[in-house]
Each structure stands twice: as structure tokens, then as C-alpha cells.
Design a protein around this motif. Sequence first.
Motif, PDB file in Angstrom:
ATOM      1  N   SER A  12       0.787  -1.159   0.143  1.00  0.00           N
ATOM      2  CA  SER A  12      -0.007   0.086  -0.003  1.00  0.00           C
ATOM      3  C   SER A  12       0.937   1.170   0.056  1.00  0.00           C
ATOM      4  N   SER A  13       2.100   0.937   0.147  1.00  0.00           N
ATOM      5  CA  SER A  13       2.900   2.341   0.090  1.00  0.00           C
ATOM      6  C   SER A  13       4.416   1.779  -0.318  1.00  0.00           C
ATOM      7  N   LEU A  17       4.008  -0.395  -3.258  1.00  0.00           N
ATOM      8  CA  LEU A  17       3.241   0.159  -4.217  1.00  0.00           C
ATOM      9  C   LEU A  17       3.817   0.550  -5.480  1.00  0.00           C
ATOM     10  N   GLY A  34      -1.913  -4.773   3.221  1.00  0.00           N
ATOM     11  CA  GLY A  34      -1.388  -3.775   4.109  1.00  0.00           C
ATOM     12  C   GLY A  34      -1.965  -3.838   5.346  1.00  0.00           C
ATOM     13  N   SER A  36      -2.959  -0.627   6.847  1.00  0.00           N
ATOM     14  CA  SER A  36      -3.499   0.586   6.775  1.00  0.00           C
ATOM     15  C   SER A  36      -4.734   0.605   5.772  1.00  0.00           C
ATOM     16  N   THR A  38      -6.823   3.083   5.372  1.00  0.00           N
ATOM     17  CA  THR A  38      -6.684   4.454   4.225  1.00  0.00           C
ATOM     18  C   THR A  38      -5.722   4.298   3.072  1.00  0.00           C
ATOM     19  N   LYS A  39      -4.342   3.849   3.482  1.00  0.00           N
ATOM     20  CA  LYS A  39      -3.505   3.498   2.291  1.00  0.00           C
ATOM     21  C   LYS A  39      -3.871   2.515   1.379  1.00  0.00           C
ATOM     22  N   ALA A  42      -6.697   4.402  -0.895  1.00  0.00           N
ATOM     23  CA  ALA A  42      -5.970   5.350  -1.737  1.00  0.00           C
ATOM     24  C   ALA A  42      -5.255   4.472  -2.882  1.00  0.00           C
ATOM     25  N   ALA A  43      -4.628   3.331  -2.493  1.00  0.00           N
ATOM     26  CA  ALA A  43      -3.897   2.449  -3.649  1.00  0.00           C
ATOM     27  C   ALA A  43      -5.098   1.935  -4.628  1.00  0.00           C
ATOM     28  N   ARG A  55      -6.654  -6.431   3.975  1.00  0.00           N
ATOM     29  CA  ARG A  55      -5.918  -5.665   5.251  1.00  0.00           C
ATOM     30  C   ARG A  55      -5.452  -6.651   6.108  1.00  0.00           C
ATOM     31  N   THR A 185      10.988   6.492   1.684  1.00  0.00           N
ATOM     32  CA  THR A 185       9.617   5.810   1.595  1.00  0.00           C
ATOM     33  C   THR A 185       9.003   6.255   3.113  1.00  0.00           C
ATOM     34  N   PRO A 186       7.902   5.797   3.313  1.00  0.00           N
ATOM     35  CA  PRO A 186       7.383   6.223   4.537  1.00  0.00           C
ATOM     36  C   PRO A 186       7.907   5.306   5.609  1.00  0.00           C
TER      37      PRO A 186
END
Length: 251
Positions: A12-13, A17, A34, A36, A38-39, A42-43, A55, A185-186
Motif C-alpha cells: 500500500s506504500s 506500491l 497492508g 492501513s 486508508t492507504k 488510496a492504492a 487488510r 519511503t514512509p
Amino acid sequence: MTQTTTLIIGGSSGMGLATARQITAKGQHVTLVGSSSTKLEAAISELGESAEIFRTDLRNASDVKALIEQIKTSGRHIHALVNAAGTFSPKPFLEHGSEDYDSYMDLNRATFFITQAVAENMKANGGGSVVNIGSMWAKQAVRATPSSAYSMAKAGLHSLTQHLAMELAPHGIRVNAVSPAVVVTPIYGAFIDPDQIEETLTGGFDAFHPIGRVGRPEDVASTITHLLSDDASWVTGAVWDVDGGVMAGLV
């Protein structure tokens, strides 16, 4: 006809991603895992019908069990797996507590058994390809970022890569790993203000890399997608440095 997908754990990030973007750009399907919601949302909003999401908190045994059950019963052929999930929070060895240690080892445990379930899927469907995201820190200690437990976990992932390459080759399954240096990266949000990651890493670590800059998720994703593809059909058991020359330049 069995539907095929690339399963990206930690998709997811970051590098996961970025890999998903490159795969879907080729018209292929991805399944992103992932922690999250939320992430993940968004993906999938970005990738559209080429992706599905699941999730999972890899530190939660019930979540991991549910994901493994999904792998076993989904009916999809997982022809490619990317183990991209990770956490990174430098801390001196003498300050490490059991929770710090477990945060890395729980991920490795989840990776081990998820990969086992995927390998069974691949075996039943004629083969596949796995790429693990390891780390330069598994090969080289860096004084500025003391990371003993993280590095031990990633070294274990490198070793797992080689062992699985040997064991799974008779089933048409290739297993490789990439070993990045500093990539924007995050993951660094565990100890750097998320809004300052770009500035902090480029300002503090560009010169650390002989090539003159830190990495981007796309830099690593391009190597991952190559290793997954038939263009790398004679590559297995490899741990490739994708690190801007760090390992070559260390003295």
C-alpha cells in the motif's frame, strides 16, 4: 481459466506500491496486503480494477491466519509474490527491549508462513517467482543508524531467500531478494517527521551513496519487476544490491 495475480505484502506504500504501479501498467493484476485501510483504499483508487486489497496486520496472528486461508481458498494462481512489508526504527543495542525485537521478528514469522502458503499455491499451478525486500543493513552496520534487531531480521530474510531458491527450484519457483540502501519511503516515519522524510534523507544521505543520491521507490521496483519476469528466468537465490553503489564503495 485460473486467474493469476501478483501478491504484494506491504503493497500500500513505498517500494511495494511502486512495484504494483509498474505491474499494473503492464496490464497485470495485483493483490495488495497492508495494515492501513486508508492507504489500501488510496492504492486501489489509483490502480482501479487491476488491483484488489486485503487488510492484514502482520503482527496479529489471527490476521495472518486469515490471509493464509484466503491464499488457500481464493482460487487465484499467485504467480508472483513480493515480500515488501517492513518497519525501521534505529535504536542502540543496549537500549533494545523485547517489544523492539519482536516488532521485527513478528514480521519475519509472518513472512515465512505466508510465503509457505504461496509456495504451495505456486507448486499446484506450475511455478512462480518470489522477491523479498531485504536490506543493505543486513550486510553492513551503519554507525548513524544502529539497527541490530532490524539487521538480524533482514539477514535472516536474505538467508531464507537462498534456502527457498534451492528447495523450491524443482517446483518451478524462483526466489530472489533485493538489498536496498536508503530509499525515500514512509518507513522512516517511525523516527522522522513524515513531512520531513524527503528533506532529511536527501540532505543527510545523498553523499552516503557513491552514485550521489538516495534511492526512490521506483529504483527498487524496477529491479523487483525484472526479477519477477521471465527476463530473469535463470536467476534464483540471488540477493541483488540496489543501493546506489554503497556496498561497492565501502572501505
